[in-house]
Scaffold this motif. Structure first.
Motif, PDB file in Angstrom:
ATOM      1  N   LYS A 432     -20.696 -33.887  66.709  1.00 31.60           N
ATOM      2  CA  LYS A 432     -19.329 -33.510  67.031  1.00 31.60           C
ATOM      3  C   LYS A 432     -18.429 -33.478  65.799  1.00 31.60           C
ATOM      4  CE  LYS A 432     -15.571 -34.731  70.194  1.00 31.60           C
ATOM      5  NZ  LYS A 432     -15.115 -35.682  71.241  1.00 31.60           N
ATOM      6  N   GLU A 433     -18.636 -34.401  64.871  1.00 33.74           N
ATOM      7  CA  GLU A 433     -17.748 -34.485  63.704  1.00 33.74           C
ATOM      8  C   GLU A 433     -17.969 -33.341  62.718  1.00 33.74           C
ATOM      9  OE1 GLU A 433     -21.201 -37.440  63.038  1.00 33.74           O
ATOM     10  OE2 GLU A 433     -19.919 -36.719  64.681  1.00 33.74           O
ATOM     11  N   TYR A 434     -19.047 -32.582  62.890  1.00 33.41           N
ATOM     12  CA  TYR A 434     -19.342 -31.490  61.953  1.00 33.41           C
ATOM     13  C   TYR A 434     -19.055 -30.105  62.544  1.00 33.41           C
ATOM     14  CZ  TYR A 434     -21.913 -35.148  59.473  1.00 33.41           C
ATOM     15  OH  TYR A 434     -22.248 -36.290  58.815  1.00 33.41           O
ATOM     16  N   ASP A 436     -16.344 -28.541  63.445  1.00 31.94           N
ATOM     17  CA  ASP A 436     -15.230 -27.794  62.868  1.00 31.94           C
ATOM     18  C   ASP A 436     -15.552 -27.209  61.499  1.00 31.94           C
ATOM     19  OD1 ASP A 436     -13.711 -28.324  65.070  1.00 31.94           O
ATOM     20  OD2 ASP A 436     -12.754 -30.111  64.205  1.00 31.94           O
ATOM     21  N   ARG A 437     -16.669 -27.626  60.877  1.00 35.80           N
ATOM     22  CA  ARG A 437     -16.946 -27.184  59.519  1.00 35.80           C
ATOM     23  C   ARG A 437     -18.142 -26.244  59.407  1.00 35.80           C
ATOM     24  NH1 ARG A 437     -16.551 -31.077  54.665  1.00 35.80           N
ATOM     25  NH2 ARG A 437     -16.258 -28.973  53.810  1.00 35.80           N
TER      26      ARG A 437
END
Length: 502
Positions: A432-434, A436-437
């Protein structure tokens, strides 16, 4: 204090030199927001005051004259009754009528004419027109039984004509009383009121100017700080947050500018990261080739097989370098605002089928099943080459990052405005933390796995740029260890807007 020590305001900033070298006044320096605010505030205060003063003065003069005329008419009717009862029109002999005439003449500063039914002036309190015939609209109207009056509020002059009825027969008119008066008190009072109003307006003007300067300073000062902050960034300094403390509109502007500065910072950081990544990606194959070449040079009697193996590795690194450069060129072209699209009407179902056929050998080598779902055939106005590249990148990624015996499901559908391509895989997913990138250039979630699968890290960036060029949008949903879904939405007609872009 000496005169030459007094610091005079520098007015040269309001002037500029024209071609002849003479100073020319710069209107732009004067007509700024502060100046406009001052004018608006002064006008907002002064215009109602001036209009109100004019209305008050005129209303007073009109009301005062109307009251006097009503009073004079009352006195005139009493005088007419006495004239009729004493037959004064014929005899001019009545002490009561003479006394009333003298009193009205003195009280109202009036000139009174008594005219008989033949239009002959039988009595003039000024003794100027006695015995003469007078013919005027007001006299003729009064002889017909009408009461008429005219007055001028500017000069205070009123002209009143009253019929004199025969005492024995009310319908019979024996003459007319004409009263011309100059009521100076009304004019004097009106002038006095106007003087007071002018004084109030002058005082209000000074107060308005002071208030205008204070209010404009309160409004303009935060904008000056905002301008200074923007200039600070424009001059090359690092972006800093603008204080969001002032009136609502300023806070709204400051908030927007702060968001813009944050975006600039993100773009600047991305640019620095992109340059670093490009340098690294281009240096890596070069370093590998250098190592291989130096190893060959260090071996005097290396076997042919070793030379062939090393040269194959060098060729692979050259191919990798060439692939990175080509992807960079493709990305730069797609990012240009004036990038051109070769728009044509394309059957999207057939385009996707063609992409799947080309990628099927790669999928089979990795034991990944390709599944296509087409709900209905349709055509769209797109750049076939660029859209093929975008779809290929997404499906190829779904194959590369999938599991053994996994699947990639490609769904193609359309409504009356857009067509949709959904690519769902059963791969490793994205944390999930990746998420957006993933569209960032050269960004890789798992760098170790990327080295195994190959690629430059520019595929999704290129895909996103191509979709945006088509006025479309691309969305991503992923769950770690379960799979990833990409959804593309593109207008069927290139001329229409595709909505929000990610």
């Amino acid at each position: 204090m000496a005169f030459d020590r007094i610091k005079m305001p520098d007015i040269r900033k309001y002037f500029k030199k024209n071609k002849s070298g003479r100073p020319k006044f710069k209107l732009n320096s004067i007509f700024n927001l502060r100046f406009v605010l001052i004018l608006v505030i002064i006008a907002a205060i002064m215009i109602p005051l001036c209009l109100g003063g004019i209305i008050i003065a005129k209303s007073y003069a009109k009301k005062a004259m109307e009251d006097i005329i009503i009073e004079v008419k009352g006195q005139g009717n009493l005088l007419a009754a006495d004239i009729a009862s004493s037959s004064y029109v014929n005899t001019l002999n009545s002490q009561i009528v003479d006394a009333e005439l003298d009193q009205m003449t003195y009280t109202y500063s009036a000139r009174i004419l008594i005219v008989n039914d033949n239009g002959i002036i039988v009595k003039d309190t000024y003794d100027y027109e006695t015995g003469k015939i007078i013919i005027s609209e007001q006299i003729l109207s009064a002889l017909k039984g009408n009461v008429s009056d005219k007055y001028d509020t500017r000069t205070g002059v009123a002209d009143i004509s009253l019929p004199i009825y025969n005492e024995d027969n009310d319908a019979s008119i024996i003459g007319v009383i004409n009263i011309t008066m100059t009521y100076g008190k009304v004019v004097d009072m009106t002038t006095y009121i106007k003087g007071i109003i002018v004084t109030i307006i002058l005082v209000a003007a000074m107060i308005a100017i002071v208030c205008a300067f204070l209010v404009s300073n309160v409004i303009v000062r935060p904008l000056g700080k905002l301008s200074g902050s923007i200039d600070f960034v424009t001059d090359g300094a690092k972006a800093r947050q603008i204080e969001e403390k002032s009136f609502y509109e300023y806070r709204k502007i400051a908030c927007s500018v702060n968001r813009m500065l944050d975006k600039i910072k993100v773009v600047d950081d991305s640019r620095e990261e992109f340059v670093a990544n490009v340098s690294h990606e281009l240096k890596t194959p070069m370093a590998s080739m250098r190592v291989l070449a130096e190893a060959l040079l260090s071996m005097d009697d290396a076997p042919v097989e070793t030379y062939r193996e090393f040269m194959d590795d060098i060729v692979s690194e050259i191919d990798r370098e060439n692939e990175i450069i080509n992807d960079l060129l493709t990305l730069v072209k797609a990012d240009r605002s004036d990038a051109e699209l070769n728009i044509s009407t394309v059957n999207v179902n057939e385009l996707v089928e063609h992409v799947l056929k080309r990628l099927n050998p790669i999928a089979e080598s990795k034991d990944v099943e390709l599944i296509m779902e087409s709900f209905r055939p349709f055509a769209a106005e797109i750049d076939e080459v660029k859209m093929t590249l975008a779809i290929t990148n997404i499906i190829e990624n779904a194959i590369k990052y999938n599991r053994t015996n996994g699947s990639v499901r490609v769904s193609v559908n359309a409504d009356h405005k857009y067509f949709y391509i959904t690519v769902t895989d059963t791969g490793i997913g994205i944390p999930k933390e990746y998420i957006d990138r993933v569209f960032d250039r050269f960004y890789r979630v798992d760098k170790a796995r990327t080295r195994e699968t190959g690629g430059t890290g520019l595929g999704l960036s290129i895909t996103r740029s191509i979709i945006i060029m088509h006025k479309g949008s691309i969305k991503l949903y992923s769950k770690e260890n379960e799979g990833t879904t990409f959804t593309i939405r593109v207008p069927l007609n290139h001329g229409q807007t595709g909505g929000d872009l990610l």
